[in-house]
Design a protein around this motif. Structure first.
Motif, PDB file in Angstrom:
ATOM      1  N   TYR A   1      40.170  33.715  23.599  1.00 42.24           N
ATOM      2  CA  TYR A   1      38.924  33.256  24.377  1.00 42.24           C
ATOM      3  C   TYR A   1      38.875  33.931  25.239  1.00 42.24           C
ATOM      4  O   TYR A   1      39.629  34.423  25.956  1.00 42.24           O
ATOM      5  CB  TYR A   1      39.874  31.878  25.181  1.00 42.24           C
ATOM      6  CG  TYR A   1      38.925  31.084  25.873  1.00 42.24           C
ATOM      7  CD1 TYR A   1      38.205  31.470  27.558  1.00 42.24           C
ATOM      8  CD2 TYR A   1      38.120  30.084  25.657  1.00 42.24           C
ATOM      9  CE1 TYR A   1      37.809  30.578  28.326  1.00 42.24           C
ATOM     10  CE2 TYR A   1      36.427  30.152  26.595  1.00 42.24           C
ATOM     11  CZ  TYR A   1      36.748  29.859  27.541  1.00 42.24           C
ATOM     12  OH  TYR A   1      35.398  29.168  27.969  1.00 42.24           O
TER      13      TYR A   1
ATOM     14  N   TYR B   1      30.609  31.368  26.548  1.00 45.82           N
ATOM     15  CA  TYR B   1      32.459  31.422  26.433  1.00 45.82           C
ATOM     16  C   TYR B   1      32.697  31.618  24.644  1.00 45.82           C
ATOM     17  O   TYR B   1      31.822  31.766  23.673  1.00 45.82           O
ATOM     18  CB  TYR B   1      32.807  30.733  26.475  1.00 45.82           C
ATOM     19  CG  TYR B   1      32.588  29.104  25.865  1.00 45.82           C
ATOM     20  CD1 TYR B   1      31.445  28.662  26.289  1.00 45.82           C
ATOM     21  CD2 TYR B   1      33.356  28.396  24.806  1.00 45.82           C
ATOM     22  CE1 TYR B   1      31.384  27.552  26.083  1.00 45.82           C
ATOM     23  CE2 TYR B   1      32.909  27.569  24.191  1.00 45.82           C
ATOM     24  CZ  TYR B   1      32.035  26.568  25.152  1.00 45.82           C
ATOM     25  OH  TYR B   1      31.830  25.266  25.010  1.00 45.82           O
TER      26      TYR B   1
ATOM     27  N   MET C   1      35.645  31.419  21.738  1.00 46.04           N
ATOM     28  CA  MET C   1      37.002  30.705  21.174  1.00 46.04           C
ATOM     29  C   MET C   1      37.907  31.754  20.169  1.00 46.04           C
ATOM     30  O   MET C   1      38.898  31.256  19.954  1.00 46.04           O
ATOM     31  CB  MET C   1      36.453  29.169  21.121  1.00 46.04           C
ATOM     32  CG  MET C   1      36.686  28.773  22.272  1.00 46.04           C
ATOM     33  SD  MET C   1      36.908  26.489  22.250  1.00 46.04           S
ATOM     34  CE  MET C   1      35.637  26.100  21.337  1.00 46.04           C
TER      35      MET C   1
ATOM     36  N   LEU D   1      43.205  27.496  24.868  1.00 45.71           N
ATOM     37  CA  LEU D   1      42.586  26.764  25.869  1.00 45.71           C
ATOM     38  C   LEU D   1      44.047  25.991  26.383  1.00 45.71           C
ATOM     39  O   LEU D   1      43.561  24.840  27.732  1.00 45.71           O
ATOM     40  CB  LEU D   1      41.294  26.296  25.292  1.00 45.71           C
ATOM     41  CG  LEU D   1      40.003  26.954  25.210  1.00 45.71           C
ATOM     42  CD1 LEU D   1      39.075  26.342  24.810  1.00 45.71           C
ATOM     43  CD2 LEU D   1      39.496  27.904  27.191  1.00 45.71           C
ATOM     44  N   ALA D   2      45.029  25.926  25.744  1.00 43.98           N
ATOM     45  CA  ALA D   2      45.719  24.757  26.014  1.00 43.98           C
ATOM     46  C   ALA D   2      47.062  25.391  26.927  1.00 43.98           C
ATOM     47  O   ALA D   2      47.874  26.601  26.529  1.00 43.98           O
ATOM     48  CB  ALA D   2      46.368  24.579  24.552  1.00 43.98           C
ATOM     49  N   GLY D   3      47.405  24.543  27.774  1.00 38.82           N
ATOM     50  CA  GLY D   3      48.798  24.176  28.546  1.00 38.82           C
ATOM     51  C   GLY D   3      48.483  25.862  29.412  1.00 38.82           C
ATOM     52  O   GLY D   3      46.956  25.986  29.782  1.00 38.82           O
ATOM     53  N   SER D   4      49.422  27.245  29.595  1.00 38.70           N
ATOM     54  CA  SER D   4      49.993  27.623  29.572  1.00 38.70           C
ATOM     55  C   SER D   4      48.726  28.981  28.815  1.00 38.70           C
ATOM     56  O   SER D   4      48.170  30.494  29.922  1.00 38.70           O
ATOM     57  CB  SER D   4      51.053  28.184  30.081  1.00 38.70           C
ATOM     58  OG  SER D   4      51.690  28.325  28.788  1.00 38.70           O
TER      59      SER D   4
ATOM     60  N   ASN E   1      45.529  28.982  29.389  1.00 38.04           N
ATOM     61  CA  ASN E   1      44.405  28.840  29.308  1.00 38.04           C
ATOM     62  C   ASN E   1      44.843  30.110  30.554  1.00 38.04           C
ATOM     63  O   ASN E   1      43.612  29.916  31.693  1.00 38.04           O
ATOM     64  CB  ASN E   1      44.337  27.687  29.921  1.00 38.04           C
ATOM     65  CG  ASN E   1      43.092  27.526  30.331  1.00 38.04           C
ATOM     66  OD1 ASN E   1      42.078  28.274  30.121  1.00 38.04           O
ATOM     67  ND2 ASN E   1      41.851  26.307  30.033  1.00 38.04           N
ATOM     68  N   GLU E   2      45.544  30.523  30.945  1.00 40.37           N
ATOM     69  CA  GLU E   2      45.697  31.645  32.735  1.00 40.37           C
ATOM     70  C   GLU E   2      44.523  32.555  31.713  1.00 40.37           C
ATOM     71  O   GLU E   2      44.636  32.999  30.824  1.00 40.37           O
ATOM     72  CB  GLU E   2      46.571  32.407  32.490  1.00 40.37           C
ATOM     73  CG  GLU E   2      47.762  31.626  32.791  1.00 40.37           C
ATOM     74  CD  GLU E   2      49.428  31.435  33.321  1.00 40.37           C
ATOM     75  OE1 GLU E   2      50.357  30.809  33.254  1.00 40.37           O
ATOM     76  OE2 GLU E   2      49.035  33.032  33.377  1.00 40.37           O
ATOM     77  N   GLN E   3      42.991  32.564  32.447  1.00 38.71           N
ATOM     78  CA  GLN E   3      42.126  33.736  32.276  1.00 38.71           C
ATOM     79  C   GLN E   3      42.673  34.997  32.813  1.00 38.71           C
ATOM     80  O   GLN E   3      42.592  34.994  34.610  1.00 38.71           O
ATOM     81  CB  GLN E   3      41.061  32.975  32.690  1.00 38.71           C
ATOM     82  CG  GLN E   3      40.558  31.847  31.526  1.00 38.71           C
ATOM     83  CD  GLN E   3      39.179  31.819  31.625  1.00 38.71           C
ATOM     84  OE1 GLN E   3      38.362  32.538  32.084  1.00 38.71           O
ATOM     85  NE2 GLN E   3      38.520  30.653  31.590  1.00 38.71           N
TER      86      GLN E   3
ATOM     87  N   PHE F   1      40.990  38.532  34.079  1.00 42.66           N
ATOM     88  CA  PHE F   1      39.189  38.473  34.705  1.00 42.66           C
ATOM     89  C   PHE F   1      38.888  40.441  34.409  1.00 42.66           C
ATOM     90  O   PHE F   1      39.793  40.889  35.243  1.00 42.66           O
ATOM     91  CB  PHE F   1      38.953  38.086  36.124  1.00 42.66           C
ATOM     92  CG  PHE F   1      38.139  36.984  36.122  1.00 42.66           C
ATOM     93  CD1 PHE F   1      39.847  35.580  35.775  1.00 42.66           C
ATOM     94  CD2 PHE F   1      37.046  36.120  35.732  1.00 42.66           C
ATOM     95  CE1 PHE F   1      38.984  34.030  36.089  1.00 42.66           C
ATOM     96  CE2 PHE F   1      36.580  35.272  36.144  1.00 42.66           C
ATOM     97  CZ  PHE F   1      37.696  33.895  36.402  1.00 42.66           C
TER      98      PHE F   1
END
Lengths: 115, 111
Positions: free
Chosen positions: A31, A48, A50, A97-100, A102-104, A106
């Motif tokens: 992602y 965005y 995926m 995108l699911a759960g942990s 999803n930590e983005q 930057f």
């Protein structure tokens, strides 16, 4: 070192001159996303992706294009920049995108000024 | 439309003076609530993800909590290096691919 890189970091350009801001991540993340940050408005998502060849609009996509031909790269294209696109731009990536996942993470940001 | 409101906009603390930052949200089914820290001139740095009401997470002097309407970021005995802007974001089950961010709380901790 795991990171998201953006280039250039600073850019001053003129109205109508096409430009590309590059974004690359070395974490094999699926992602990726572009945001702009403006005073008083906070971070707003532009586009965005995926996965490779899968992109979609965020909240403020007008005037921007993106492509995702490789997993690691997600360039932001301004075909005809205008002064209202003067902003601080961030690229971000996450494993999924699911759960942990999803930590983005930057990138360092690109400060764009359109005269 | 998902909304995130953070308060206060700015907070000045003395070193060691504990306080809390607030993040109120409205979302059509919360998938996750995120806290980030942003230093001047840098990209946001991930701190926590909270998924359900009652959940708490801690990291050093920071503790995040979640209710059905808001989240708090508690800062215990802050140090000057905790000075930063703290951002809150939510992700809904519908349109799960996007995050909605608040405008942030700028925290300044004086020695």
């Amino acid at each position: 070192e795991a990171q998201v890189t953006q280039n250039p970091r600073y850019l001053i350009t003129v109205t109508g001159k096409k430009l590309t801001v590059t974004c690359s991540q070395n974490m094999n993340h699926e992602y990726m996303s572009w945001y702009r940050q403006d005073p008083g408005l906070g971070l707003r998502q532009i586009y965005y992706s995926m996965n490779v060849e899968v992109t979609d609009k965020g909240d403020v996509p007008e005037g921007y294009k993106v492509s995702r031909k490789e997993k690691r790269n997600f360039p932001l294209i301004l075909e005809s920049p205008s002064p209202n696109q003067t902003s601080l731009y961030f690229c971000a990536s996450s494993l999924g995108l699911a759960g942990s996942y999803n930590e983005q993470f930057f990138g360092p940001g690109t400060r764009l000024t359109v005269l | 439309e998902d909304q995130v409101t953070q308060s206060p906009e700015a907070l000045r603390l003395q070193e060691g003076e504990s306080s809390s930052l607030n993040c109120s949200y409205t979302v059509s089914g919360l998938r996750g609530l995120f806290w980030y820290r942003q230093d001047p001139g840098k990209g946001p740095e991930f701190l926590f993800t909270l998924y359900s009401a009652g959940e708490e997470k801690e990291k050093e002097r920071l503790k995040a909590t979640l209710t059905k309407k808001e989240s708090f970021l508690h800062i215990t005995a802050p140090k000057p290096e905790d000075s930063a802007t703290y951002l809150c974001a939510v992700q809904a089950w519908s349109g799960y691919s996007t995050l909605t961010f608040g405008k942030g709380t700028m925290l300044l901790v004086s020695p």
